[in-house]
Design an enzyme around this catalytic site. Structure first.
Site, PDB file in Angstrom:
ATOM      1  N   GLY A 510       0.795  -1.228   0.000  1.00  0.00           N
ATOM      2  CA  GLY A 510       0.000   0.000   0.000  1.00  0.00           C
ATOM      3  C   GLY A 510       0.824   1.274   0.000  1.00  0.00           C
ATOM      4  O   GLY A 510       0.592   2.187  -0.798  1.00  0.00           O
ATOM      5  N   ARG A 613      13.009   3.223   2.417  1.00  0.00           N
ATOM      6  CA  ARG A 613      12.800   4.513   3.066  1.00  0.00           C
ATOM      7  C   ARG A 613      11.651   4.399   4.068  1.00  0.00           C
ATOM      8  O   ARG A 613      10.601   3.850   3.739  1.00  0.00           O
ATOM      9  CB  ARG A 613      12.429   5.567   2.014  1.00  0.00           C
ATOM     10  CG  ARG A 613      12.222   6.963   2.598  1.00  0.00           C
ATOM     11  CD  ARG A 613      11.516   7.884   1.616  1.00  0.00           C
ATOM     12  NE  ARG A 613      12.263   8.076   0.385  1.00  0.00           N
ATOM     13  CZ  ARG A 613      13.280   8.937   0.251  1.00  0.00           C
ATOM     14  NH1 ARG A 613      13.651   9.671   1.269  1.00  0.00           N
ATOM     15  NH2 ARG A 613      13.896   9.046  -0.906  1.00  0.00           N
ATOM     16  N   GLU A 691       4.361  -6.648   6.714  1.00  0.00           N
ATOM     17  CA  GLU A 691       4.467  -8.087   6.911  1.00  0.00           C
ATOM     18  C   GLU A 691       5.880  -8.594   7.203  1.00  0.00           C
ATOM     19  O   GLU A 691       6.063  -9.765   7.515  1.00  0.00           O
ATOM     20  CB  GLU A 691       3.923  -8.800   5.663  1.00  0.00           C
ATOM     21  CG  GLU A 691       2.423  -8.562   5.488  1.00  0.00           C
ATOM     22  CD  GLU A 691       1.907  -8.921   4.109  1.00  0.00           C
ATOM     23  OE1 GLU A 691       2.637  -8.666   3.135  1.00  0.00           O
ATOM     24  OE2 GLU A 691       0.797  -9.448   4.003  1.00  0.00           O
TER      25      GLU A 691
HETATM   26 MO1  MOS Z   1      -2.466  -9.003   3.401  1.00  0.00          MO
HETATM   27  S1  MOS Z   1      -2.467 -10.857   4.170  1.00  0.00           S
HETATM   28  O1  MOS Z   1      -2.238  -9.215   1.727  1.00  0.00           O
HETATM   29  O2  MOS Z   1      -3.653  -8.030   3.993  1.00  0.00           O
END
Ligand code: MOS
Length: 732
Positions: A510, A613, A691
């Site tokens: 994101g 960054r 993650e």
């Molecule tokens: Mo993640 S497990 O692609 O929100």
């Protein structure tokens, strides 16, 4: 949008030249006050006149079909408005980025607990009463729900990576380990249960949902309903956690839309906690075979990581357990083969760091065992096997701070004080230290955003979501930095499909993706501002609302009459074909294991990460710590259990499915970010953060347990009963 920026080559580090000084700073989340004061409206809290409630009814057979739904059985109950079912209702949640309707099995039932109907009533209580009393008849089939039943095994031979002959290399090698681990299934268990409120305005439907990837969710919903996406608007301005469980639309959203259309009233469907367990994609349980062969010096000769995961046969997802195993270390001989056990249980899907989260646990634990066999320090052995190029495809790595993370972590953690297994005790507690590498593949997903600049501030607009991770804040920081505005002058609008489509929140991409789109839009605005000021954009400085350049200086309020706006859009390009981009890091853990009860207490954790960054030191740290805590859950607590007769989940609430609580987490959770720019990843040189913290963390705990008390646990989580059994075996 006509001009989409393709990431074909490394870009100048423009953000490093900006002057505002807000980027990277540990700023509080800009929507935080709204959330803690209850002003942030989550889907279930959307109040609409005439809104009624629906409750999902779920199958009580494992496989077969629904032969009848007797609506008259609840017609006498108060408040009942309707029972909704049919081809559009019986559906599993869409997998992440499906972009189309999930499989529509009509009256078919594929697992115990699958949604088969929706009962709508004036109140939630009445709907629940109706759902509990609705008479449904089924035709059931006998079916296996055991993933170990070979009859349901489908090996993915096409996706396998096999180089050389691993069996031969293993036999001939000086040292080899061949170990089989099992890991338990997991749920995302987001605080906010899945919820949907649907309202129709003529041909248009508005869905207030709890979803992660709106651009995709809109198409999934439209396809499910059989209408054009232009008639669908999805709103998810606030999401109380997702972790993958809200990547695709689910039964609650589709059912709410169909019932609302039929009834001509807004319909709300909120899943109960048990619904969330039963009817939302969860992480597979696994069986994983790890093989390492090495010469006496510790140089790896072969790496093998085969795995067995579960899913329904028509789901297009299989937990990629060996994803990081394929590029973390190098060897000539490789063996990665996945097999899917097609069993009739709630389907599996993405849960935080799909692949690495459970794949790295046995991988890094087996690697520890190899180090022990070689009588080598596990940090040394890792350093020794960092490859020059990706062992599978020969790609060059982009920024990679694996060695630095291991070295820096060892230094800061006091790794030199680690002793031989079972040689340090405090009272009745064995004390030990463990290490594991961290890796999580880095991704870029097509994204667009609009930035509007006014004399007195800016507005950022994209359908990007903020699932508690800090999107509002970091996107604001990027715009503020680029446009020379204080943070409070930048408004960020997210979570609405009427806004330019971004990546959504998933796969840690994101910030990279939506962040780059905001950056590119702001970059265009800088060019426009330079033109208005009359200087070259290379000479332009924007700070605190003042534009300077070429001996000229003017406030933005004078340069911009009403507003200027620009859209930025990005997609992956050549760099993603030429480079392997991944986050890397190292986990260090100290545990105490109780001699008699087998209880493990995590005493301290240190994560050292090269995450590109850092856009906001505070939100980044929170993500890293959150991931490390998931590592504790993976190693010690979290475990889905299935009824062996029906495949139904037995541990399906937060009393029976144990996520770590505050008491389980040490006060000492340290995170170190190494200074890094990933020039090949995207024009803002970032990498995924969400993650990486979980990836490998559980293995460091297992390795620390072994160092403390000498017990290796192969059936994860390492609950006290298994450790006690191991201690008994050691002590005779
Ligand atoms: Mo993640 S497990 O692609 O929100």
């Amino acid at each position: 949008m006509n001009d989409v920026f393709r990431m074909d080559k490394a870009q100048p580090r423009l953000l490093d030249e900006m002057q505002q000084g807000v980027l990277g700073k540990p700023l509080d989340r800009s929507e935080g006050a709204l959330k803690v004061s209850g002003l942030a409206t989550y889907a279930a809290e959307v109040k609409l006149p005439g809104r009624v409630d629906g409750v999902l009814v779920r199958a009580t057979i494992t496989k077969g079909k629904v032969t009848g739904i007797d609506e008259s059985s609840i017609a006498h109950l108060p408040g009942i408005l309707g029972v909704f079912h049919g081809p559009k209702f019986l559906r599993n949640p869409a997998q992440g980025m499906a972009d189309e309707a999930p499989s529509q099995p009509d009256t078919r039932v594929d697992y115990y607990g699958q949604p088969v109907a929706l009962v709508v009533a004036e109140s939630f209580e009445q709907a629940r009463d109706g759902a509990l009393n609705l008479k449904i008849s089924y035709e059931a089939e006998e079916v296996s729900v055991d993933p170990l039943d070979e009859a349901c095994h489908a090996p993915d031979n096409d996706g396998a990576v096999i180089k050389g002959e691993i069996d031969k290399v293993m036999t001939a090698a000086d040292v080899a380990v061949d170990l089989t681990f099992t890991t338990a299934g997991h749920v995302a268990a987001a605080m906010e249960p899945h919820a949907a409120v649907a309202e129709w305005k003529g041909e248009h439907v508005i869905l207030h949902g709890s979803l992660q990837m709106l651009r995709f969710n809109r198409n999934e919903l439209a396809d499910s309903l059989g209408i054009d996406p232009k008639y669908v608007r999805v709103l998810s301005p606030y999401v109380g956690g997702g972790f993958g469980s809200k990547l695709g639309v689910g039964a609650e959203a589709v059912a709410a839309c169909l019932a609302a259309k039929e009834l001509g009233r807004p319909v709300r469907v909120v899943m109960t906690r048990q619904n969330v367990f039963d009817a939302v994609l969860h992480r597979t349980q696994t069986v994983q075979r790890l093989r390492f062969a090495a010469d006496k010096s510790g140089k790896l000769l072969a790496i093998g990581h085969d795995d067995l995961v579960t899913n329904l046969s028509d789901e297009g997802f299989a937990e990629p357990c060996s994803q990081a195993s394929q590029f973390l270390y190098g060897a000539e001989t490789l063996h990665f083969l996945q097999t899917v056990a097609q069993v009739h249980r709630t389907p599996t899907g993405s849960v935080r760091a799909p692949g690495e989260a459970v794949g790295m646990v046995p991988f890094e634990a087996a690697f520890d065992e190899l180090a022990e066999k070689l009588d080598m320090d596990p940090v040394e052995l890792r350093l020794k096997n960092i490859p020059d190029a990706d062992p599978v495809d020969g790609l060059a790595y982009s920024a990679r701070s694996l060695a630095e993370s291991l070295r820096e972590g060892a230094k800061q953690f006091g790794w030199d004080k680690r002793q031989a297994p079972r040689s340090r005790m405090e009272g009745e507690w064995y004390i030990g230290m463990g290490v594991a590498s961290a890796a999580r593949k880095n991704l870029l997903v097509p994204s667009a955003a609009r930035v509007i600049l006014r004399g007195d501030g800016a507005v950022v607009e994209t359908d990007m979501t903020d699932i508690g991770t800090g999107s509002y804040t970091i996107l604001g920081q990027i715009a503020a930095e680029m446009l020379g505005l204080p943070m409070e002058k930048v408004e960020v609008r997210l979570g609405d499909t009427d806004l330019p489509g971004a990546s959504g929140s998933g796969g840690s991409f994101g910030a990279n993706s939506a962040g780059s789109a905001v950056f590119l839009a702001a970059k265009k605005l800088r060019e426009e501002v330079a033109g208005k000021l009359g200087c070259d954009v290379a000479d332009l400085t924007l700070k605190d609302g003042i534009a300077r350049g070429g001996n000229l200086e003017k406030p933005l309020s004078e340069l911009i009459e009403s507003e200027i706006s620009a859209e930025g859009a990005i997609e992956g390009g050549k760099t993603s074909e030429e480079f392997l981009s991944s986050g890397f890091g190292a986990h260090f853990v100290e545990v105490a294991v109780h001699r008699w009860t087998g209880e493990t207490r995590v005493r301290r954790m240190l994560g050292v990460f090269g995450m590109g960054r850092i856009l906001n030191e505070k939100t980044a740290r929170s993500q890293a710590v959150g991931g490390m805590i998931w590592g504790v859950g993976t190693a010690l607590n979290e475990e889905l259990s299935h009824d062996p007769r029906t495949g139904h989940l037995v541990s399906r609430d937060l009393a029976n499915y144990h996520v770590p609580s505050h008491a389980d987490i040490p006060g000492k959770m340290d995170v170190v970010f190494l200074e890094e720019r990933d020039d090949q990843a995207n024009p803002i040189q970032t990498k995924g953060i969400g993650e990486l913290g979980i990836s490998g963390a559980g293995a460091a705990i297992l390795n620390a347990i072994h160092n403390a008390c000498g017990v290796r646990v192969y059936d994860v989580p390492a609950t006290p009963d298994k450790i006690v059994a191991g201690l008994e075996a050691l002590e005779g």
